[in-house]
Write an enzyme that holds these catalytic residues in place. Structure first.
Site, PDB file in Angstrom:
ATOM      1  N   LEU A  48       0.860  -1.191   0.000  1.00  0.00           N
ATOM      2  CA  LEU A  48       0.000   0.000   0.000  1.00  0.00           C
ATOM      3  C   LEU A  48       0.893   1.237   0.000  1.00  0.00           C
ATOM      4  O   LEU A  48       1.941   1.240   0.644  1.00  0.00           O
ATOM      5  CB  LEU A  48      -0.900   0.018   1.237  1.00  0.00           C
ATOM      6  CG  LEU A  48      -1.896  -1.134   1.390  1.00  0.00           C
ATOM      7  CD1 LEU A  48      -2.505  -1.110   2.785  1.00  0.00           C
ATOM      8  CD2 LEU A  48      -2.983  -1.046   0.337  1.00  0.00           C
ATOM      9  N   CYS A  49       0.480   2.299  -0.694  1.00  0.00           N
ATOM     10  CA  CYS A  49       1.307   3.498  -0.768  1.00  0.00           C
ATOM     11  C   CYS A  49       0.444   4.717  -1.071  1.00  0.00           C
ATOM     12  O   CYS A  49      -0.697   4.592  -1.505  1.00  0.00           O
ATOM     13  CB  CYS A  49       2.365   3.371  -1.870  1.00  0.00           C
ATOM     14  SG  CYS A  49       3.602   2.105  -1.577  1.00  0.00           S
ATOM     15  N   THR A  50       1.025   5.905  -0.863  1.00  0.00           N
ATOM     16  CA  THR A  50       0.419   7.160  -1.306  1.00  0.00           C
ATOM     17  C   THR A  50       1.494   7.960  -2.025  1.00  0.00           C
ATOM     18  O   THR A  50       2.570   8.182  -1.472  1.00  0.00           O
ATOM     19  CB  THR A  50      -0.118   7.966  -0.115  1.00  0.00           C
ATOM     20  OG1 THR A  50      -1.103   7.201   0.582  1.00  0.00           O
ATOM     21  CG2 THR A  50      -0.727   9.279  -0.589  1.00  0.00           C
TER      22      THR A  50
END
Length: 390
Positions: A137-139
């Site tokens: 998961l990342c932003t």
């Protein structure tokens, strides 16, 4: 393990019903990093591309071998929970050695060199180098200020459902990854080709900068036609696609312009679906490229003249609503809009990425890049309670 998953989902459900008790007002004055959300800086290494591939990572792998072994042993323990006899783990280890031999040059040779320098089984280093294809998961954010200057930033989130530490209220793998974060300077003829923040022992790239030319981050995209299908196809002999982190490494190493990088990221066949977040060195040169394994589904471009002064990607297609238990997009957009274009800067993006739940229990690090300055900074992160598990 199943109990941990159920408990985590229950916590998320409570968060939704309570109107997200983990959320907070957009943070300010978080940069330079200090305080409870800052966990430390990362060490620097030079990767000499003039050396034979087996020798390039030797110093770093030797110095980080204990941390690497600790992480891999934990992953094996998780597998033993589901398959207590250990036979599956032994079978996978033997198959992974073979899988490593099928990986493209020079990555296969670099992985062999890392295993030798770390005194670790080759199969262990292979699994470490392919697991990003499956789940993370990342932003990521690219933003343009009023002068046309571009900024690129990302949170790296990893470790979901890979063991919860009840005592310390944290994901175990997330904590074990932090000592493996390194800053890398890839050089030829003693000159920088590109820089990246990465995990020691991982030869693909998740974040990088080609100084003066472009910056690049990669986020996981979830799909029924997911990365595990591409990996199985590779195992059974269909090898016309790129491992996505090997592609980003190749783009950073070999592409000489934003346009060339964008073309390769848009049109190259992949083993796993992905989001590529790319920024160049001129106004409007910013994009989120949404990829299936075989095609480009959408390209979201910066266009300051029409009010699109930032593009933002978490792990959901921009035309779809994020999962209600994992909406990092809405608070990130709120904070960017509150910042306003005239105030965009490296500190401003660090503030956004320091705001819960964009900052969460899975967050390993925050990386900040300025292409015009050729600068990349990475900081290890903490998320003090109360904090979203993801």
């Amino acid at each position: 393990m199943r109990a941990v998953v159920v408990a985590a989902l229950a916590v998320a459900l409570v968060a939704v019903l309570a109107k997200d008790p983990y959320g907070e007002d957009c943070r300010i004055q978080q940069y330079p990093p200090t305080g409870a959300t800052f966990s430390g800086n990362i060490p620097n290494y030079i990767i000499n591309l003039d050396l034979p591939p087996r020798e390039r990572w030797a110093q770093m792998a030797n110095e980080k071998k204990n941390e690497l072994k600790v992480l891999i042993e934990h992953i094996k323990k998780i597998m033993f929970v589901f398959f207590p006899s250990g036979k599956l783990v032994q079978l996978l280890e033997s198959k992974l050695v073979w899988l490593g031999s099928t990986l493209p040059y020079p990555f296969n040779e670099e992985i062999k060199g890392i295993a030798e320098a770390a005194d670790a089984p080759l199969g262990d280093i292979v699994v470490f180098n392919v697991f990003y294809e499956i789940f993370t998961l990342c932003t990521s954010i690219v933003a343009e200020d009023k002068t046309g200057k571009l900024y690129h930033a990302r949170n790296l989130d990893f470790g979901l459902f890979l063991g919860w530490d009840i005592k310390n209220s944290s994901w175990i793998v997330t904590q074990k990854l932090k000592p493996l974060m390194v800053s890398l300077d890839f050089q030829k003829n003693n000159k920088t080709v590109f820089r990246s923040s990465n995990l020691a022992g991982y030869v693909g790239m998740v974040s990088g900068i080609k100084p003066g030319l472009f910056t690049l981050t990669m986020n996981e995209r979830f799909s029924i036609d997911g990365g595990y299908i591409g990996v199985f196809e590779w195992i059974f002999g269909k090898r016309d696609g790129w491992w996505m982190s090997f592609l980003t490494r190749s783009v950073l190493e070999n592409s000489t312009s934003y346009e060339e990088a964008k073309d390769r990221l848009t049109n190259t066949r992949l083993l796993a679906p992905a989001y590529f977040i790319l920024a160049g060195n001129q106004s409007g040169q910013g994009s989120v490229i949404t990829r299936s394994r075989t095609a480009s589904l959408d390209i979201w471009n910066l266009n300051s003249s029409t009010g699109v002064w930032y593009v933002l990607e978490t792990n959901y297609d921009r035309w779809k609503v994020p999962l209600i238990v994992d909406d990092r997009r809405t608070p990130a957009m709120k904070c960017l809009n509150q910042t306003m274009q005239q105030n965009v800067s490296t500190p401003a993006l660090y503030n956004v990425l320091s705001t819960k739940p964009i900052l969460n229990k899975l967050t390993v690090s925050t990386t900040l890049m300025e292409v015009s300055e050729g600068r990349i900074e990475t900081y290890l992160r903490n998320c003090p309670d109360p904090c979203s598990p993801w």
